[in-house]
Every structure is written in C-alpha cells, then in structure tokens.
Scaffold this motif. Structure first.
Motif, PDB file in Angstrom:
ATOM      1  N   TYR A  45     -16.861 -34.402 -22.206  1.00  0.00           N
ATOM      2  CA  TYR A  45     -16.475 -34.782 -20.688  1.00  0.00           C
ATOM      3  C   TYR A  45     -15.014 -34.394 -20.683  1.00  0.00           C
ATOM      4  N   VAL A  46     -14.767 -33.323 -21.599  1.00  0.00           N
ATOM      5  CA  VAL A  46     -13.106 -33.028 -21.462  1.00  0.00           C
ATOM      6  C   VAL A  46     -13.544 -31.366 -20.829  1.00  0.00           C
ATOM      7  N   SER A  47     -11.727 -31.238 -20.512  1.00  0.00           N
ATOM      8  CA  SER A  47     -11.780 -29.464 -19.795  1.00  0.00           C
ATOM      9  C   SER A  47     -12.455 -28.815 -21.001  1.00  0.00           C
ATOM     10  N   SER A 225     -23.097 -34.798 -13.538  1.00  0.00           N
ATOM     11  CA  SER A 225     -23.229 -34.037 -15.372  1.00  0.00           C
ATOM     12  C   SER A 225     -21.663 -33.746 -15.594  1.00  0.00           C
ATOM     13  N   TYR A 226     -20.884 -34.966 -14.577  1.00  0.00           N
ATOM     14  CA  TYR A 226     -18.978 -34.452 -15.158  1.00  0.00           C
ATOM     15  C   TYR A 226     -18.922 -33.355 -15.393  1.00  0.00           C
ATOM     16  N   ARG A 227     -19.503 -32.792 -14.275  1.00  0.00           N
ATOM     17  CA  ARG A 227     -19.105 -31.125 -14.170  1.00  0.00           C
ATOM     18  C   ARG A 227     -18.269 -31.150 -12.201  1.00  0.00           C
ATOM     19  N   THR A 233     -16.885 -26.743 -14.536  1.00  0.00           N
ATOM     20  CA  THR A 233     -15.879 -27.042 -15.243  1.00  0.00           C
ATOM     21  C   THR A 233     -15.719 -28.239 -15.483  1.00  0.00           C
ATOM     22  N   HIS A 234     -16.009 -28.866 -16.665  1.00  0.00           N
ATOM     23  CA  HIS A 234     -16.293 -30.444 -17.002  1.00  0.00           C
ATOM     24  C   HIS A 234     -14.798 -31.226 -16.664  1.00  0.00           C
TER      25      HIS A 234
END
Length: 474
Positions: A45-47, A225-227, A233-234
């Motif tokens: 869930y990060v960049s 979806s954490y995008r 992008t996450h």
C-alpha cells in the motif's frame, strides 16, 4: 540507509529536493519524485507505479476491449505510423468492423464511433492535402495528436511556464517541447504524451453533461484498493505514532492520498494539486459557495461545465426559492424576457439590430426560466447577475416602449378603467389573463373579482351561436 532503484547519491539529492519543495502548499512538483521512489515495505500500500498503473487508463470511462493494436488512438505506435491515405482507409475499415462486432449501446461502441469520426476527418483532410500538393506538416493533422480523447497541439510558447499534468514536472517553454489539449487545456511534456491516463474532460462533458448531485460521495480508500482513482498509483495514509522498532513512521516512501470534494475519490499528488473549485452539489443543497479542493480531472470538468445551463433548480431543490429571495427576482426577470422575446421575433428592427444578442453570454435566459448554469448561481450570490439582467431589461423595455413604433403598437388598454395609457404584460403593475392573454392593471383586476371581460364576451358569443344552431335545427 538502503536505497533501491537508483544510485544512492541521486536518491539522497532527490529526497532533499522533495523536502524543500514540500514547504510550498499545493506545489505539484512534489509528487513526481515521490511517485518514483521504490518501496521498501511489503504491505503493498505504498508508493511506486506497478504494471497495472503503467498503462495509465481510466477504467471508469474506457473499456478494456478498446485497447488494441488496431486502435490508433490508444496505441501510440500506430498513431504515429498511420500517415498515408491507404493506412487511414484501412484503419477506417477496421474500426467499422469492430463497431459492428461490439455490443449495442455499450461504452466500447461509443469510443469506437468517436474514433471512427476522428479517422474519417483526418482521412478527408489528408486527401485534400494531397490534391492541393500542400505540405502535410502545415495541416492540423500534422500538428495534432489524439490520445484518450485529447486533441493535443504542439505549443510554441517560449516564455510559458506550466506543469505537466502527467508527471507533475515543470514545463519550461525555452527547453521543453510540450503539448496542450485544445479542448480541456491539459498540458504535458512531449515525452509524456503517450503515457496520458486521463480522459479528456471535454469528452466527459459532451457525453454525460451531468453533475454529481451528492455531497462528497466518499466510498473509502479500501474500495479503491489503495490506489489513485486516476493513475492507479499505490497510496495510503501515513500511520501515526511509533513503529514496532520504537521509531516514528517515515513518510518518505509513502504517498498521502488527497480526497476530491467533488467526486469523493482519493488521488495521488500527481493527479490532485489541491486546486479549488465551487462544488455544485453544495450549492444546490446548502447554497454553499465556499471553494474546496478537487482533483485536476474534476477541476477541468467543472471549468468546462461552469457556463452550461444544466441545473434545473425547481426540480433539484424547489425549497431553495423560499430561502433565497434573489432567485425569485431572477425568475421574474427571466419571465419578462421571455415575454419581450415575442415582440422581438416579429420586429424587423429588433432582428436587424440583433437585440436579443445582448444576452449572448446567457442565451438560455431567452429559452426558458428554469435552467441555470453554475456560473449563474455564483454571479447571483455575488450580486452581479441581477445587476446584469436589470441593465438588459432596461434596454429591452426602451426598444419596445420608445424606440420601435411596431412594438409599442402591440400594447394594451385596460378594459376596466379605460385609461388611455398603453400597458404591457411585462409591466410590474399589470397582470395577464391566463386564458386570452389580455392585459389589465392589477388594481382593476382585483376590484372586478378577477373576471376577464374578454373571456365573458367570448363565452356569451359561444352561447348565442349554440342557441342559433338549436333554433335552426327545430
């Protein structure tokens, strides 16, 4: 410290640059570097952009089946390669075949029909260029590139400074070649044009010119979806407090989501620049004109829709007229304009002088009384709209009552008081019979129990004709 994906010294400089630029609120340049930093976390869930985000497609508007090698507008290689009449003709035929294969009334067919229209326009222009032996690079086809509905034109402004809406980097006109969409003003580098992932706001405004009427319809970051809702992008919120190692969480490798107050979705910093805009749903439901932060796609959409009269207030919120007295005043003025329009359409002088074109900024006021644009409501709240309409109304009244004998001859004499003063249906002191459209003074109308003498005469005449018919039958 461990660095992944680039040289450590370069990564360190990049991070220092991010910290310097992050001190400026709303600076879009901070997101481009964050988006390129690789993640050292296993949470997912990060960049960082992955393979799904690499193609950069807004799945909400474009079906997956539209993306194919036969579609020149979604394949950058084919878009560049198609340059002859034969290539364009074959592309037209392939597009027609795919239209017949696609389901009826589907999003796929809509996009294919749009692409077919663009191909046919370019094919016709290419044929005209070859007939006249003109250099094709001077034509609009040679200068334009169509990507995701955008009509990109290569810009030649040297001193211009813009931000690329794909990578958020600065566009220096002296150094960079860059494109700008002629419809929605989307700007991007020459190198970024093939990676554009945003549907042109003009396409959305043309296909579905309807506002979101719910106030910030947020569904939550987990539903995305954490995008990022646009570039996929996450994104995730930076945790508060301390980690399991006793150190505070670092935001260097994370992209904080930004919520769009218009559609309620979350975006990364590259797609959300903290632009401010008035939200239509808040205006309709709460009469709230405070500007709030929206993403770039919503900002462009709201800008294009600002002057379109798509808001029917009496259907969306009829109680608003009870709380906002100015709306009632505007409605009365619009009713008077519609009455005056009947005089102008039959007046030669008014047609020659194009008097109705004094409303050219708001021609919908001469069509109906219930449609408003967002800009109309903003100007009404600031007091500019009433002032503008009253000045137009004075010009219209002067033409009908003083300047034009033909229009002034269409006035009325009150049948109750018989005073030889010409009155008109748009005067404040008059009232119009809803059956025969005769005009009387309001005072005379109320004192005579609202009984129209013309309607009574017509009623008696009809009775006499019926009596005569019955006598003839006997």
């Amino acid at each position: 410290m461990k660095y992944i994906g680039m040289d450590s010294s370069r990564q360190l400089i990049t991070r220092e640059r991010i910290k310097e630029e992050s001190s400026h609120p709303g600076n879009p340049g901070t997101s481009v570097q964050n988006a390129n930093l690789s993640s050292s976390s296993t949470s997912g869930y990060v960049s960082g952009q992955d393979e799904d985000a690499g193609r950069g497609c807004d799945r909400e508007y474009v079906p997956d089946s539209v993306f194919s090698s036969d579609n020149p507008f979604f394949s950058s290689e084919n878009a560049v390669a198609i340059s002859t009449v034969e290539d364009l003709s074959s592309a037209v035929e392939r597009c027609k075949a795919r239209i017949f294969e696609s389901p009826e009334c589907s999003e796929e067919r809509k996009w294919l029909v749009r692409n077919l229209i663009e191909l046919q326009i370019f094919l016709q222009e290419k044929k005209e260029v070859e007939k006249t032996d003109v250099d094709s690079t001077n034509s609009s086809y040679g200068k334009m590139r169509i990507v995701m509905g955008h009509h990109f034109i290569l810009q030649k402004q040297i001193n211009a400074k813009h931000y690329c809406e794909r990578c958020s980097g600065v566009i220096w006109g002296m150094v960079h070649s860059w494109y700008q969409c002629r419809d929605c003003s989307y700007c991007c580098h020459l190198k970024c044009v093939t990676n554009v992932c945003r549907i042109c706001a003009h396409v959305k405004a043309s296909e579905d010119p309807v506002y979101v009427m719910k106030i910030c319809p947020e569904v939550g970051l987990s539903m995305q979806s954490y995008r990022c809702a646009e570039c996929k992008t996450h994104i995730t919120f930076v945790p508060k407090g301390l980690s399991c190692f006793g150190r505070p969480f670092s935001s260097d490798n994370m992209i904080e989501p930004r919520r769009c107050d218009y559609d309620g979705k979350y975006y990364c910093h590259s797609c959300h620049w903290n632009a401010l805009s008035v939200i239509p749903a808040r205006v309709i439901h709460n009469w709230d004109f405070e500007e709030r932060r929206v993403c770039q796609s919503s900002k462009q959409f709201l800008t294009l829709m600002a002057k379109r009269p798509v808001l029917k207030l009496e259907e969306l919120n009829p109680l608003l007229f009870n709380f906002v007295t100015e709306l009632g005043d505007v409605k009365k003025v619009r009713e008077d304009i519609l009455i005056m329009k009947k005089y102008f359409v039959s007046c030669k002088n008014a047609i020659d002088n194009r008097i109705l074109w004094k409303l050219q900024d708001r021609l919908h006021f001469a069509e109906n009384v219930d449609s408003y644009s967002l800009q109309d409501l903003i100007d009404l709240n600031s007091g500019e709209l009433l002032t503008y309409l009253q000045s137009i109304l004075e010009v219209f009244e002067k033409h009908i009552k003083q300047d034009c004998q033909l229009c002034s001859g269409k006035g009325y004499i009150c049948e109750f008081c018989k005073v030889q003063i010409i009155i008109f249906p748009f005067d404040k002191s008059t009232i119009t019979c809803q059956k025969c459209q005769s005009v009387f003074h309001k005072y005379c109308w109320t004192t005579k129990n609202q009984q129209c003498p013309k309607c009574e005469r017509v009623f008696r005449r009809n009775l006499e004709s019926l009596d005569n018919l019955s006598l003839e039958d006997t």
